[in-house]
Each structure stands twice: as structure tokens, then as C-alpha cells.
Design an enzyme around this catalytic site. Structure first.
Site, PDB file in Angstrom:
ATOM      1  N   ARG A   1       0.836  -1.197   0.000  1.00 40.61           N
ATOM      2  CA  ARG A   1       0.000   0.000   0.000  1.00 40.61           C
ATOM      3  C   ARG A   1       0.876   1.254   0.000  1.00 40.61           C
ATOM      4  O   ARG A   1       1.787   1.379   0.816  1.00 40.61           O
ATOM      5  CB  ARG A   1      -0.894   0.014   1.239  1.00 40.61           C
ATOM      6  CG  ARG A   1      -1.836   1.198   1.280  1.00 40.61           C
ATOM      7  CD  ARG A   1      -2.478   1.313   2.641  1.00 40.61           C
ATOM      8  NE  ARG A   1      -3.386   0.212   2.929  1.00 40.61           N
ATOM      9  CZ  ARG A   1      -4.672   0.210   2.567  1.00 40.61           C
ATOM     10  NH1 ARG A   1      -5.182   1.207   1.914  1.00 40.61           N
ATOM     11  NH2 ARG A   1      -5.434  -0.819   2.873  1.00 40.61           N
TER      12      ARG A   1
ATOM     13  N   LYS B   1       2.105  11.384  -3.452  1.00 42.15           N
ATOM     14  CA  LYS B   1       3.084  12.439  -3.728  1.00 42.15           C
ATOM     15  C   LYS B   1       4.411  12.202  -2.996  1.00 42.15           C
ATOM     16  O   LYS B   1       5.475  12.218  -3.607  1.00 42.15           O
ATOM     17  CB  LYS B   1       2.498  13.796  -3.301  1.00 42.15           C
ATOM     18  CG  LYS B   1       3.395  14.969  -3.633  1.00 42.15           C
ATOM     19  CD  LYS B   1       2.784  16.294  -3.165  1.00 42.15           C
ATOM     20  CE  LYS B   1       1.852  16.844  -4.231  1.00 42.15           C
ATOM     21  NZ  LYS B   1       1.346  18.187  -3.867  1.00 42.15           N
TER      22      LYS B   1
ATOM     23  N   GLU C   1      14.200   2.556   1.106  1.00 43.77           N
ATOM     24  CA  GLU C   1      15.442   2.022   0.570  1.00 43.77           C
ATOM     25  C   GLU C   1      15.286   1.493  -0.858  1.00 43.77           C
ATOM     26  O   GLU C   1      16.197   1.637  -1.670  1.00 43.77           O
ATOM     27  CB  GLU C   1      15.971   0.876   1.447  1.00 43.77           C
ATOM     28  CG  GLU C   1      15.618   0.973   2.904  1.00 43.77           C
ATOM     29  CD  GLU C   1      16.691   1.568   3.815  1.00 43.77           C
ATOM     30  OE1 GLU C   1      17.848   1.686   3.404  1.00 43.77           O
ATOM     31  OE2 GLU C   1      16.333   1.930   4.950  1.00 43.77           O
TER      32      GLU C   1
HETATM   33 MO1  MOS Z   1      18.354   3.334   6.258  1.00 47.56          MO
HETATM   34  S1  MOS Z   1      20.253   2.963   5.505  1.00 47.56           S
HETATM   35  O1  MOS Z   1      18.258   2.168   7.511  1.00 47.56           O
HETATM   36  O2  MOS Z   1      18.446   4.940   6.886  1.00 47.56           O
END
Ligand code: MOS
Length: 708
Positions: free
Chosen positions: A598, A603, A675
Site C-alpha cells: 500500500r 506524492k 530504501e
Molecule cells: Mo536506512 S540505511 O536504515 O536509513
């Protein structure tokens, strides 16, 4: 709550903290108006290894405005072993890396502290540092923390394979450099300490500060409502925080300590250099039979950190024979740390470059090759993926990008001086939720409208946590978003996860959703009435005869998720133009398609993926921290020589999300996107460079000299 039924969750809601930020009203760490604060400036070592024989601070102490000069000679003893991330903190006269903190000058003004710091004379007894990775790499050994894995019989499968890839890929040291350098104000009240600190997670900082000083955690308060980026570097507590607290104690008044941009290159970790040996075996029909991924890297002499480069190689492809290994060389350089997708971003460069090389070896389309080798079960643990959007992302991305126009042979697409190439890569990052508590406070006014305050020790490092928390609360409580206040970034609030490892959104929003749902349920039972239509919060509170109500939850990740392998997945497509005369490569177009469960805010999520993509492009083409092999100092220590992409370096980035309803990963189905956005980007660019030029660059960044 299924998607489609939501009014606020998922919408492109503007940041609720946006106005505070653009008007300068948002207080970042050292912005807090603390009275009578003195200023600190750090003196850094100018050798990489040795012992301090003496520190002469007489001149500095006599310099105007100086309050204290602190070093191993007069610093209080710390309760923990005396070393924290980033080296010893004034506990002994030992130097482990160039740029280690050796003294701190505290003065009435920042300029006075900085001026006096230049007068501190440090004498050293030098020893020979280990700073040349290439010259010492044969001394690398297995890390203390074993992350190696294997299944099947790699060697037999590889040796007997019809097609083999056997290459080594290198990524350089990189530095995080968030827009806001690390900074803290320390303020003691008796034995209680308050730190206004740039933290990715306030409870993480509280724990480590309490440990170092031997204090009860409840006597350490961390305040961190706004953070100007972290990317992993603000996930751990570095010596600057401890120094601020130490200085405030010794000075008997609050101390502000902000790092300079140059300080950022030797104070708060880095992404380590990785040398990744990839071996892939495949049959002529395109089935991969074996993958081995062996990483050699460096750590500090005083502590170990190894990013898990091989993690993806063990789980991305349905391969019976697999081997992942690590070796690490202790060096006199600051300890490496988490940096955006630690392991996956560098690991995906090696894996997805090697996969591309194998596709060419097999004369197969790289998308078709990948699709032939993925499955819905994680081969590293035999658990089914809770959901996996790899195929959907490849198909959607290929349409958005116009992959069908790609030429399989390199150097076939030319426009004037430019060689044009297309590249693709896939990526992944684990989806996790951490235990998080949240309080929900409701107030009913005389006009019978209800205001809510949701409170939890979460963090917003610039990603939009405030906004998605408000969206979740408003949606669940049935209130307009402007009736919801959000309090985060303070250890006096219920303990929450931080923003790290992409756990933030899932942890915060599930806790807030649970808290709001619980508030409604409790009010319903208190109102003790049969409702024939869904009552509003105001009606519930009125029926219960309440003008104020509060509740609290301790939300935990679902047990069911443990039976599955939970990951976000993506696909990246890059079009690169390489100037045939200058060797300069430029990403002309990039398409990033992500399946991350989700999406809480269309934005801010798009912005996150754009940020990850830009960073991936920087990683591919420009970013490199250069260590002088003689002295161990970084010669790159400003944005003039550490090249991050600027606006003119970036062209079209097209972002799309694959709609995913994953009710296994957590109640709201959030996988996290902090990430995954960077994963695979550098490989897509490098693969496009090969398609453009016929040159395979296996060591980043792809600078012009490597293409001429
Ligand atoms: Mo991320 S590298 O756990 O801020």
C-alpha cells in the site's frame, strides 16, 4: 480497509509540515532557542594511526570567549567500554583513523570556538596505518558476524555449466551527506539530560546515550521533531552527540555542537568500498543453475561493520545452487555504517550487472531472461513471498519505457556524437514492521467538533511521516485531516520505531490505525447505545458524555508474516547517452516501477522513489570518496569534489507503483519505500552504458576516463 475505500490514505496529500518548513518555522536540532548556550567546535586528528603524546591547549584556553578545551586529558570517564560507533571518545590518547575527534573547544560563540580550535596543538607518535585497501586486501578475513550462506552444490554446478559469467564488480567508498549535517544541543538539568538532536530514531539515540553515560534511559530525553535527511548516517549515535553532552556537563551550561560539511566526511560513517566477485552459471535454455557472490570489503580497526551485499543474490532468482560469502579487512578509516539500502544498493549493482552479462552471453533479452528465473518462493528460506511485483514491474516498466525499441546488439543506436543505450535491472528490499506504541487523544469542543492528537516517538527525516500519520488517523477516525495534530520525535512520547531499514511507514501507520480503531471501539462501548447508522466520533463522544478521551496501543508486527518472505520489489529502466568523443555519460530518461504494497501518499512516495533514483544515478556516474593511500585522509571533502547529481545532471524520471494489496506483510499492507528506490538503479545505468558503447564498466562510478 481495502484500497478503493479510502478517502485520504493513498492520496497525494501535501505535507502537513510543509508550511513550517518553507517558512523556516520548523526547528531542526540546533535551531532550538536554548538560552545561555555555548558553542562547540571539534579538533580532528591529522594522523590515521598512533598515539597522542601531548595536547597543548594553553593558547586556545586564553583565546577570547573560550569556556573549555576538552580532550582525553580532562574528559570524564564514560560508563560503557569507552568506544562507540566512530571511535573512542576522549578516553585514551589513541588514534584509529584520520579525522578522529581529539579535542573539543567550547566558547561563547561558534566563531570563537572555531578560531580557538585552530590554536590547539596536538603532538603525535605515529604508527603505520593500514589505509591502502588494494595493498592489504590479501589480509582480509571472515567477519566476526557470519552472514555467509549456501545451498545446493555451487562448485559442481558451476564447473559443469554450459555458460558462465565470472567477473568482479567494485563500488567505491561513498558518503551520505544529508542536507542537514549532524548536530545536537545538550542541556543538563541535574542528572537529567536533554538532547535536541538530529536522529533517525529518538529511542535508539536514548538507548545508546544512556549506555555510554551509565544513565537510566528515562533520564535521557531526545527531541528531534524535524530532521534534514539521514539515509542511515543518523541511525546510530556518533561521538558528536556524546561530545555535546560531555561538554555541557563540564561547561555547566547548554552546548550546541554542529558538524561542518567537511566534518561529515570523517565523523558519521560511510558506505564501504565493496569488491564483489560474481559467478553465474546457466544452461542454454536460459535457466540459471548457480550463483556465487563473494564480497571483500573493509571495516574499522576498532569495530566491525559489513554490509550484506550478497543478500539479494541468495533470494532474487530461483537458483538451486547458491553461495554467498564475505571477507573484511580492518583499516584505519572510520567505521562504515548503513547507507540507503545497505548491501542491496551495492549488491544489486554486482548481481544485476552480472545477470545482464549472462543475458548477452545467452543472446537473450534481459527482461525475458529475468522472467524465466524468478519464482514466487524465496529460495533462500523456502518461504512463499507474501507478494512479489517483479513481473508486473518489468512488464509495466517495459511499456512505459518503450523497451521494444531496444537493440540487443550494443552500439547500434547512434545520434550524432552520442551512443544511446537501454538498460534494465530489478531490485528488492525487505519489508518489516517494528513494535510501536501510539497514543490517541480526542477533544470534543462546544461546537461538537472533534480534534485529535496522535502521539508517538516516531521520526520524520524529510520523508513525509507526519503526513502519512495524519492521513491514517484522519481516515480511521473519520475526521478532516486538519483536525488531526501529530506529535513525534520525542522520547517523552510513546516509544516507536525510528526511520531506518524502511520500517517507519509500516510501524507508525499500523500503530496509529490500531490506536484510532481502538479509540472508536472503546467509545462505542462507553456510549452504550445501539447505533443504526455509523456514528461520527462527535456523536460517540457525546453519547458517552465525554469531552476528552485518550487511549494507547502497543502495536506489534503480525505473527502470520513470519511464515512468508516479505519484500518490496522494483524494476528500473535507464536510457543513457554517451558522448563518443568525451566519454561523458548522461541518463536521458529513467523509469522506476515499484511494488511496495500500500502506498500511503502518492506524492511523498513518488518523491521518495525519485530521491532513490537520483542517488542511484549519482552512484552510477559520479559519487566517489577518495582516500589518500599515504595518509588515510579523504581528499574529497566538499560538494565541489564529491559529486552528487545536481538538477542539470538529471532528466526525466518517471515513477509508477504496481497496485498491491498485501494483507500478510502487516494489517495496512505497507512494505516501505525508503530504501528500495535506489536498488538496481546503478545496474540499470551501467547496463545501458554497455548497450550504448559495448563497454562493460565493472567499477563505479562510470567516469569518462573509463569509457574512452
Ligand atoms: Mo536506512 S540505511 O536504515 O536509513
Amino acid at each position: 480497509m481495502a484500497s478503493g475505500e479510502t478517502k485520504l490514505i493513498g492520496q497525494a496529500v501535501n505535507r502537513i509540515d510543509g508550511l513550517l518548513k518553507v517558512t523556516g518555522a520548523a526547528n531542526y536540532s540546533v535551531d532550538f532557542p536554548i538560552k545561555n548556550a555555548a558553542y562547540g567546535f571539534i579538533v580532528k586528528s591529522t594522523i590515521a594511526s598512533g598515539t597522542i603524546s601531548d595536547i597543548d591547549s594553553v593558547k586556545a584556553e586564553k583565546s577570547p570567549g573560550v569556556v573549555a578545551v576538552i580532550s582525553y586529558k580532562n574528559a570524564p570517564k564514560l560508563a560503557s567500554s569507552g568506544s562507540l560507533k566512530g571511535g573512542v571518545i576522549f578516553q585514551e590518547p589513541k588514534v584509529d583513523f584520520f579525522g578522529q575527534n581529539v579535542a573539543l573547544v567550547v566558547a561563547e560563540t561558534y566563531e570563537q570556538a572555531r578560531g580557538a580550535a585552530a590554536l590547539v596543538k596536538v603532538n603525535y607518535q605515529r604508527s603505520t596505518p593500514v589505509v591502502d585497501f588494494d595493498a592489504n586486501v590479501s589480509k582480509a578475513t571472515a567477519p566476526n558476524r557470519d552472514r555467509s550462506s549456501s545451498r545446493g552444490d555451487f562448485d559442481t554446478a558451476f564447473n559443469s555449466a554450459e555458460h558462465k559469467i565470472d567477473f568482479t564488480y567494485e563500488t567505491p567508498i561513498e558518503h551520505h551527506n544529508p542536507m542537514e549535517p549532524h548536530a545536537a544541543i545538550a542541556d543538563w538539568d541535574g542528572d537529567k539530560l536533554t538532547l535536541y538532536n538530529a536522529s533517525q530514531g529518538v529511542s535508539w539515540t536514548q538507548d545508546s546515550v544512556a549506555t555510554v553515560f551509565g544513565m537510566k534511559p528515562e533520564n535521557v530525553r531526545i527531541v528531534s521533531p524535524h530532521v534534514g535527511g539521514g539515509f542511515g548516517s543518523k541511525g546510530s549515535t556518533w561521538p558528536n552527540v556524546i561530545l555535546a553532552a560531555m561538554a555541557a556537563k563540564m561547561a555547566g551550561r547548554p552546548v550546541k555542537l554542529a558538524l561542518t560539511r567537511q566534518n561529515m566526511f570523517n565523523s558519521v560513517g560511510l558506505r564501504q568500498r565493496d569488491v564483489q566477485h560474481m559467478r553465474i552459471a546457466a544452461a542454454s535454455d536460459g535457466k540459471i543453475t548457480a550463483i556465487a557472490h563473494d564480497t571483500t570489503t573493509h571495516t574499522a580497526t576498532n569495530s566491525e561493520f559489513v554490509e550484506g551485499c550478497g543478500g539479494l543474490s541468495a533470494m532474487m532468482y530461483d537458483v538451486p545452487n547458491s553461495k554467498v560469502g564475505y571477507r573484511v579487512l580492518p583499516m584505519n578509516v572510520i567505521v562504515p555504517t548503513f547507507m540507503r539500502a545497505p548491501g542491496e544498493s551495492t549488491g544489486s549493482f554486482a548481481l544485476e550487472s552480472a545477470i545482464d552479462e549472462m543475458a548477452y552471453e545467452l543472446k537473450m533479452d534481459p527482461i525475458e531472461f529475468r522472467l524465466k528465473n524468478i519464482s514466487m518462493t524465496d529460495p533462500s528460506n523456502h518461504k512463499p513471498f507474501s507478494s512479489r511485483a517483479t513481473e508486473a514491474a518489468l512488464k509495466k516498466g517495459s511499456e512505459m519505457f518503450g523497451w521494444s525499441k531496444r537493440k540487443q546488439e550494443p552500439r547500434q543506436n547512434r545520434m550524432g556524437d552520442y551512443l544511446i543505450g537501454y538498460g534494465v535491472a530489478i531490485g528488492s528490499y525487505p519489508a518489516r514492521q517494528s513494535g510501536t506504541s501510539a497514543a490517541v487523544k480526542l477533544t470534543r469542543g462546544t461546537d461538537n467538533d472533534v480534534n485529535a492528537s496522535v502521539e508517538l516517538g516516531a521520526s520524520d527525516i524529510g520523508t513525509g511521516s507526519y503526513t502519512i500519520i495524519a492521513q491514517t488517523a484522519a481516515e480511521t477516525l473519520g475526521l478532516p485531516i486538519n483536525k488531526v495534530g501529530v506529535k513525534i520525535g520525542d522520547t517523552t512520547l510513546p516509544q516507536a520505531a525510528g526511520s531506518g531499514g524502511s520500517v517507519g511507514a509500516a510501524s507508525f501507520c499500523n500503530a496509529v490505525s490500531e490506536g484510532c480503531t481502538q479509540a472508536i471501539a472503546e467509545l462505542r462501548s462507553k456510549s452504550n447505545r445501539q447505533w443504526f447508522a455509523e456514528p461520527s466520533l462527535a456523536q460517540l463522544m457525546e453519547a458517552a458524555n465525554l469531552t476528552e478521551y485518550q487511549t494507547r496501543v502497543d502495536a506489534k508486527p503480525p505473527e502470520e508474516a513470519k511464515k512468508y518472505s516479505c519484500h518490496a520489489f522494483n524494476a528500473n529502466f535507464s536510457e543513457v547517452w554517451v558522448n563518443a568523443s568525451t566519454g561523458m555519460a548522461r541518463v536521458a530518461r529513467h523509469v522506476a516501477v515499484t511494488g511496495a504494497g500500500r502506498i500511503m501518499n502518492a506524492k511523498t512516495a513518488r518523491s521518495q522513489i525519485i530521491g532513490g533514483t537520483v542517488w542511484g544515478i549519482g552512484m552510477a556516474l559520479t559519487e566517489e570518496s577518495v582516500l589518500d593511500p599515504r595518509w588515510g585522509n579523504f581528499v574529497t571533502r566538499s560538494f565541489a569534489d564529491y559529486h552528487i547529481p545536481a538538477n542539470l545532471d538529471i532528466s526525466d524520471i518517471d515513477v509508477a507503483f504496481i497496485p498491491e494489496e498485501d494483507h500478510i506483510v502487516n494489517k495496512l499492507g505497507i512494505k516501505g519505500i525508503g530504501e528500495v528506490g535506489i536498488v538496481g538503479v546503478a545496474a540499470a545505468v551501467a547496463n545501458a552504458v554497455f548497450n550504448a558503447t559495448g563497454k562493460r564498466v565493472r567499477n563505479l562510478p562510470i567516469t569518462p576516463d573509463k569509457l574512452l
